[in-house]
Every structure is written in C-alpha cells, then in structure tokens.
Design a protein around this motif. Structure first.
Motif, PDB file in Angstrom:
ATOM      1  N   TYR A  77       0.850  -1.192   0.000  1.00  0.00           N
ATOM      2  CA  TYR A  77       0.000   0.000   0.000  1.00  0.00           C
ATOM      3  C   TYR A  77       0.879   1.233   0.000  1.00  0.00           C
ATOM      4  N   PRO A  78       0.555   2.270  -0.690  1.00  0.00           N
ATOM      5  CA  PRO A  78      -0.551   2.273  -1.664  1.00  0.00           C
ATOM      6  C   PRO A  78      -0.177   1.461  -2.900  1.00  0.00           C
ATOM      7  N   ASN A  79      -1.182   1.122  -3.641  1.00  0.00           N
ATOM      8  CA  ASN A  79      -0.990   0.385  -4.893  1.00  0.00           C
ATOM      9  C   ASN A  79      -2.100   0.790  -5.847  1.00  0.00           C
ATOM     10  N   PRO A  80      -1.797   1.413  -6.971  1.00  0.00           N
ATOM     11  CA  PRO A  80      -0.498   1.812  -7.501  1.00  0.00           C
ATOM     12  C   PRO A  80       0.181   2.829  -6.584  1.00  0.00           C
ATOM     13  N   PHE A  81       1.499   2.991  -6.777  1.00  0.00           N
ATOM     14  CA  PHE A  81       2.248   3.879  -5.901  1.00  0.00           C
ATOM     15  C   PHE A  81       3.201   4.774  -6.681  1.00  0.00           C
ATOM     16  N   ASN A  82       3.593   5.859  -6.052  1.00  0.00           N
ATOM     17  CA  ASN A  82       4.610   6.796  -6.520  1.00  0.00           C
ATOM     18  C   ASN A  82       4.803   7.819  -5.408  1.00  0.00           C
ATOM     19  N   PRO A  83       5.920   7.987  -4.823  1.00  0.00           N
ATOM     20  CA  PRO A  83       7.205   7.382  -5.143  1.00  0.00           C
ATOM     21  C   PRO A  83       7.545   6.157  -4.297  1.00  0.00           C
ATOM     22  N   VAL A  84       6.819   5.931  -3.153  1.00  0.00           N
ATOM     23  CA  VAL A  84       7.159   4.799  -2.289  1.00  0.00           C
ATOM     24  C   VAL A  84       5.929   3.944  -2.000  1.00  0.00           C
ATOM     25  N   THR A  85       6.192   2.700  -1.600  1.00  0.00           N
ATOM     26  CA  THR A  85       5.122   1.795  -1.182  1.00  0.00           C
ATOM     27  C   THR A  85       5.599   1.007   0.026  1.00  0.00           C
ATOM     28  N   HIS A  86       4.658   0.466   0.785  1.00  0.00           N
ATOM     29  CA  HIS A  86       4.972  -0.278   2.003  1.00  0.00           C
ATOM     30  C   HIS A  86       4.503  -1.724   1.842  1.00  0.00           C
ATOM     31  N   ILE A  87       5.328  -2.647   2.279  1.00  0.00           N
ATOM     32  CA  ILE A  87       5.019  -4.073   2.195  1.00  0.00           C
ATOM     33  C   ILE A  87       5.067  -4.631   3.614  1.00  0.00           C
ATOM     34  N   ARG A  88       3.966  -5.245   4.041  1.00  0.00           N
ATOM     35  CA  ARG A  88       3.898  -5.834   5.381  1.00  0.00           C
ATOM     36  C   ARG A  88       3.871  -7.355   5.266  1.00  0.00           C
ATOM     37  N   TYR A  89       4.503  -7.993   6.229  1.00  0.00           N
ATOM     38  CA  TYR A  89       4.469  -9.449   6.291  1.00  0.00           C
ATOM     39  C   TYR A  89       4.592  -9.888   7.736  1.00  0.00           C
ATOM     40  N   SER A  90       4.226 -11.138   8.002  1.00  0.00           N
ATOM     41  CA  SER A  90       4.320 -11.667   9.353  1.00  0.00           C
ATOM     42  C   SER A  90       4.978 -13.039   9.314  1.00  0.00           C
ATOM     43  N   LEU A  91       5.726 -13.309  10.370  1.00  0.00           N
ATOM     44  CA  LEU A  91       6.464 -14.559  10.499  1.00  0.00           C
ATOM     45  C   LEU A  91       6.003 -15.277  11.759  1.00  0.00           C
ATOM     46  N   ALA A  92       5.604 -16.525  11.617  1.00  0.00           N
ATOM     47  CA  ALA A  92       5.106 -17.297  12.754  1.00  0.00           C
ATOM     48  C   ALA A  92       6.238 -17.814  13.640  1.00  0.00           C
ATOM     49  N   ARG A  93       7.440 -17.903  13.096  1.00  0.00           N
ATOM     50  CA  ARG A  93       8.597 -18.358  13.872  1.00  0.00           C
ATOM     51  C   ARG A  93       9.863 -17.746  13.287  1.00  0.00           C
ATOM     52  N   SER A  94      10.949 -17.878  13.992  1.00  0.00           N
ATOM     53  CA  SER A  94      12.234 -17.369  13.531  1.00  0.00           C
ATOM     54  C   SER A  94      12.670 -18.145  12.294  1.00  0.00           C
ATOM     55  N   VAL A  95      13.088 -17.409  11.242  1.00  0.00           N
ATOM     56  CA  VAL A  95      13.387 -18.057   9.972  1.00  0.00           C
ATOM     57  C   VAL A  95      14.240 -17.132   9.108  1.00  0.00           C
ATOM     58  N   ASP A  96      14.972 -17.715   8.148  1.00  0.00           N
ATOM     59  CA  ASP A  96      15.688 -16.922   7.150  1.00  0.00           C
ATOM     60  C   ASP A  96      14.675 -16.328   6.187  1.00  0.00           C
ATOM     61  N   VAL A  97      14.752 -15.023   5.949  1.00  0.00           N
ATOM     62  CA  VAL A  97      13.773 -14.308   5.122  1.00  0.00           C
ATOM     63  C   VAL A  97      14.482 -13.616   3.969  1.00  0.00           C
ATOM     64  N   THR A  98      13.898 -13.761   2.777  1.00  0.00           N
ATOM     65  CA  THR A  98      14.324 -12.998   1.613  1.00  0.00           C
ATOM     66  C   THR A  98      13.077 -12.360   1.010  1.00  0.00           C
ATOM     67  N   LEU A  99      13.103 -11.048   0.828  1.00  0.00           N
ATOM     68  CA  LEU A  99      12.010 -10.323   0.177  1.00  0.00           C
ATOM     69  C   LEU A  99      12.613  -9.634  -1.038  1.00  0.00           C
ATOM     70  N   THR A 100      12.158 -10.054  -2.220  1.00  0.00           N
ATOM     71  CA  THR A 100      12.768  -9.610  -3.470  1.00  0.00           C
ATOM     72  C   THR A 100      11.727  -8.970  -4.372  1.00  0.00           C
ATOM     73  N   ILE A 101      12.141  -7.911  -5.088  1.00  0.00           N
ATOM     74  CA  ILE A 101      11.303  -7.252  -6.097  1.00  0.00           C
ATOM     75  C   ILE A 101      11.771  -7.727  -7.472  1.00  0.00           C
ATOM     76  N   TYR A 102      10.796  -8.076  -8.332  1.00  0.00           N
ATOM     77  CA  TYR A 102      11.076  -8.496  -9.710  1.00  0.00           C
ATOM     78  C   TYR A 102      10.309  -7.607 -10.671  1.00  0.00           C
ATOM     79  N   ASN A 103      10.871  -7.404 -11.880  1.00  0.00           N
ATOM     80  CA  ASN A 103      10.132  -6.671 -12.916  1.00  0.00           C
ATOM     81  C   ASN A 103       9.180  -7.629 -13.624  1.00  0.00           C
ATOM     82  N   ALA A 104       8.418  -7.115 -14.582  1.00  0.00           N
ATOM     83  CA  ALA A 104       7.410  -7.914 -15.275  1.00  0.00           C
ATOM     84  C   ALA A 104       8.014  -9.058 -16.090  1.00  0.00           C
ATOM     85  N   MET A 105       9.307  -8.974 -16.410  1.00  0.00           N
ATOM     86  CA  MET A 105       9.970 -10.045 -17.157  1.00  0.00           C
ATOM     87  C   MET A 105      10.591 -11.082 -16.223  1.00  0.00           C
TER      88      MET A 105
END
Length: 160
Positions: A77-105
């Motif tokens: 949120y917001p979506n669509p966005f300009n210039p920034v957006t926020h991504i929320r997530y939750s983890l049920a336990r301790s774990v290695d996390v990777t959050l990656t952005i990809y383009n349409a390709m």
C-alpha cells in the motif's frame, strides 16, 4: 455481521427501544477481527453493557497478539504507488527471510530483506529504486517473500 437481540436483567428486547447486540466479524485478512457492541437507542436506560461486570460499559480496549499465528505477505500500500510503497508481512517463527522485487519479465530488481528474523510483524518500504540506486520505470512489478518453506508473491504497479 450478525445481529442478536435479547434483554438485560429481565428487560424486554422488544420494548420499543431497539435493545440489541451487534457483532461484526471481518475475516477478509490473515488476522480476523470481531467488533461487538450491546446498545440501545434509549441512552437514558443504557448505551453499552459490560457483560463481565453486569453493568454499563465504561471503556473498550483492543489487544493484538504479540506473535503471529501464521506466515503471511500482505498487499502493498498504496498500490499503484509513486514514489514509495509499504510491504507488510508476518512470520510465525524465527526463519531466514528474503524479500525480493522483480520486474514484469521476472528479472530481479532489488532484494529488500535478506536475513534471519524472529517471529513477528514487519513492514518494509520500497522507494522504486534498483540495487544500484537507480529509479526504475513505471510498470508492473512483483514482490516475493521466501521465509523457510513459505513462499508467496504479490503484484504491484509503479506509476511515475
């Protein structure tokens, strides 16, 4: 939501005052909420009722769990966005996390998170820049979380 009608202390719920209990259950998100209120359209008699203390309610408090019960990736949120957006997530336990952005390709644009994190609720902000700090162009982007065996993706739109 559901609406339940009943009386208090032998009172008649059909006495012309609209005495009722209303519970609204929102289960559209990973964490459900229940909003409940007992009331009357006759505020002289009672407006809200405390079931535990068998008397008029004096306050309402809200508590949220300290630790999520499950893994989740929310819509940015917001979506669509300009210039920034926020991504929320939750983890049920301790774990290695990777959050990656990809383009349409499907090409990697930037890794926002790459570390072990304890259970909890998180928010990351993306400013529409790649790993080199260059602004990316308008368009459709995907973000993906990998948290142990949990993997989920969402899409978002950047409008410049």
């Amino acid at each position: 939501g559901q609406e339940f009608k009943f009386g208090i202390g032998g009172g008649d719920n059909e006495g012309g005052y609209g005495n009722n209990h209303i519970a609204n259950i929102d289960d559209q998100r990973q964490q459900s909420t229940i909003n409940a209120q007992f009331g009357s359209i006759d505020p002289i008699f009672y407006y809200a009722w405390d079931f535990d203390n068998r008397g008029p309610a004096t306050s309402v408090s809200s508590q949220s769990p300290q630790r999520p019960l499950m893994f989740a990736l929310e819509q940015n949120y917001p979506n669509p966005f300009n210039p920034v957006t926020h991504i929320r997530y939750s983890l049920a336990r301790s774990v290695d996390v990777t959050l990656t952005i990809y383009n349409a390709m499907g090409q990697e644009v930037v890794k926002l998170v790459q570390e072990k994190q304890p259970a909890g609720y998180y928010q990351v902000t993306w400013d529409g820049r790649d790993e080199k700090g260059q602004q990316v162009s308008s368009g459709l982007y995907f973000y993906q979380i990998k948290a142990g065996r949990y993997i989920e993706s969402q899409k978002m739109m950047l409008l410049r």
